[in-house]
Design a protein around this motif. Structure first.
Motif, PDB file in Angstrom:
ATOM      1  N   ASP A 161       0.825  -1.206   0.000  1.00 14.15           N
ATOM      2  CA  ASP A 161       0.000   0.000   0.000  1.00 14.15           C
ATOM      3  C   ASP A 161       0.863   1.261   0.000  1.00 14.15           C
ATOM      4  O   ASP A 161       0.554   2.239  -0.694  1.00 14.15           O
ATOM      5  CB  ASP A 161      -0.938   0.009   1.210  1.00 14.15           C
ATOM      6  N   ASP A 162       1.928   1.240   0.804  1.00 14.72           N
ATOM      7  CA  ASP A 162       2.841   2.390   0.817  1.00 14.72           C
ATOM      8  C   ASP A 162       3.454   2.598  -0.559  1.00 14.72           C
ATOM      9  O   ASP A 162       3.603   3.738  -1.023  1.00 14.72           O
ATOM     10  CB  ASP A 162       3.953   2.181   1.843  1.00 14.72           C
TER      11      ASP A 162
ATOM     12  N   ASP B 179       0.839   4.111  -2.920  1.00 13.38           N
ATOM     13  CA  ASP B 179       0.597   5.516  -2.586  1.00 13.38           C
ATOM     14  C   ASP B 179       1.758   6.397  -3.049  1.00 13.38           C
ATOM     15  O   ASP B 179       1.544   7.503  -3.553  1.00 13.38           O
ATOM     16  CB  ASP B 179       0.407   5.678  -1.075  1.00 13.38           C
TER      17      ASP B 179
ATOM     18  N   GLU C 137       1.749   6.900  -6.834  1.00 10.45           N
ATOM     19  CA  GLU C 137       0.731   7.888  -7.203  1.00 10.45           C
ATOM     20  C   GLU C 137       1.198   9.302  -6.876  1.00 10.45           C
ATOM     21  O   GLU C 137       1.044  10.222  -7.686  1.00 10.45           O
ATOM     22  CB  GLU C 137      -0.584   7.585  -6.475  1.00 10.45           C
ATOM     23  N   ARG C 138       1.778   9.470  -5.710  1.00 10.84           N
ATOM     24  CA  ARG C 138       2.245  10.794  -5.302  1.00 10.84           C
ATOM     25  C   ARG C 138       3.305  11.334  -6.263  1.00 10.84           C
ATOM     26  O   ARG C 138       3.257  12.502  -6.674  1.00 10.84           O
ATOM     27  CB  ARG C 138       2.797  10.728  -3.881  1.00 10.84           C
TER      28      ARG C 138
END
Length: 397
Positions: A279-280, A283, A286-287
């Protein structure tokens, strides 16, 4: 105005002041958000010093404050000296010194490490790289010279300025490896910043530090106090990234910024991280894509402020500024920066000091690069619901 001030260069316990100092140049930090870490440095030019510095001498630079007291802007070790003779001035000694991160650049990490949060990994690496070795202690060292509360593992570092971190970092199993590279990879993977302080310590600001700073009052500099043509607002096609391939411990994730792709086509970049959670990793991918999907005008340094032309108060603030400090530049012509005001965080700072003038150059990054989406783990224990805007939704926090 904000200059002159008393400057003291201390090398191996010997103070050099006033006429014995020709010039001081100090650099700490980096020039841009996307740059890696680097050790601070100082170039000190002394005229006919009473004692010639030698390699390895501890070096500090202190500057007087108008409000009283002094601020230490550099601490490091002498790496090189050069002597010249001038018949009018005498012997001129140029001293090159480097900050504590230079030691990390000369050492390898030899021990394996289990999975850790990013702050814990940074501390472990710093303990290996910067903590003093028995062989490095002066022969005249006494136990009374050392803080009684220190453990041997912490001798040489200050754990109080190392944030705990929020992101799981994969186990370190391949050793030896360069410590500086391991530090840089860890900080990048977790959105943190490794920095040196003026008093010679190394800190770590995790991904929430700057968000916390942004809740306070920034140091305000009027654009009129910045030297002409010393800052630029630039946007580049080469800065666009809209497809991110990000490697983590479990494989690779991809994120596509579809709006940008529709306008510019695929512009792909690969990133390698030490993240240990899927998940990290998703994320972060995406960032990275969202931050770089479209070209934006961002104020770039150096932002040069001449202390001879500004108030004593602003001079004091600039002499005490540190990496990660929150900054705003106001009254920027909208033809340069459409918003007219720049909010950002200090990435690097240089000081150039002589008897006759003093310049401070700031390198700052746009605040948007450092403000992450808020997570429950980011919220201080002392926060109350009344501290938050009543209409704010969690998805927008």
């Amino acid at each position: 105005m904000g200059w002159p001030r008393a400057v003291t260069v201390t090398i191996n316990g010997t103070d050099h002041t006033a006429e014995t100092i020709d010039s001081v140049f100090v650099q700490r930090g980096r020039r841009a958000y996307w740059e890696g870490i680097q050790a601070g440095s100082a170039r000190l030019v002394l005229i006919d010093p009473s004692v010639r510095p030698t390699i390895g001498d501890t070096t500090t630079v202190d500057v007087g404050l108008d409000a009283g007291g002094t601020v230490r802007i550099f601490t490091g070790k002498v790496q090189a000296t050069t002597a010249q003779y001038d018949p009018n001035l005498g012997t001129i000694i140029s001293v090159d010194a480097f900050g504590p991160l230079s030691k990390a650049g000369r050492r390898d990490q030899d021990d394996t490490l289990a999975q850790q949060l990013d702050g814990a990994r940074i501390q472990a690496l710093l303990q290996s790289a910067l903590a003093e070795q028995w062989a490095e202690q002066p022969l005249t060292q006494t136990w009374g010279d050392v803080d009684a509360s220190l453990t041997w593992a912490d001798y040489g570092i200050d754990a109080t300025i190392i944030d705990p971190g929020l992101y799981a970092i994969e186990p370190l199993t391949t050793v030896p490896q360069p410590t500086l590279a391991a530090l840089a990879d860890t900080a990048f993977s977790a959105g943190g910043v490794i920095y040196e302080t003026g008093d010679g310590n190394v800190g770590y600001a995790d991904s929430t530090r700057r968000q916390g700073e942004s809740l306070g009052s920034p140091l305000t500099i009027d654009a009129a106090d910045i030297a002409a043509q010393s800052g630029t607002a630039t946007s580049r096609f080469d800065d666009i990234v809209n497809q991110v391939n990000l490697t983590w411990s479990g494989g690779t994730v991809q994120y596509n910024a579809t709006n940008s792709i529709a306008e510019y086509g695929f512009i792909t970049r690969d990133y390698s991280t030490l993240l240990d959670d899927s998940d990290d990793a998703a994320d972060f991918a995406e960032r990275l894509a969202v931050l770089q999907a479209f070209p934006t005008e961002q104020l770039e340094g150096p932002l040069l402020v001449r202390l001879t032309t500004v108030t004593e108060s602003l001079s004091d603030s600039l002499l005490q500024i540190g990496i990660n400090d929150y900054l705003q530049v106001t009254n920027i012509p909208t033809s340069v920066l459409p918003a007219g005001t720049f909010f950002g965080f200090v990435e690097g700072v240089t000081f150039e000091l002589t008897h006759f003038f003093a310049n401070v150059e700031l390198y700052a990054s746009d605040a948007v690069l450092s403000i992450y989406d808020t997570r429950w783990a980011d919220i201080p224990d002392t926060a109350t619901w009344g501290d938050v805007v009543a209409t704010l939704q969690w998805q927008n926090a």
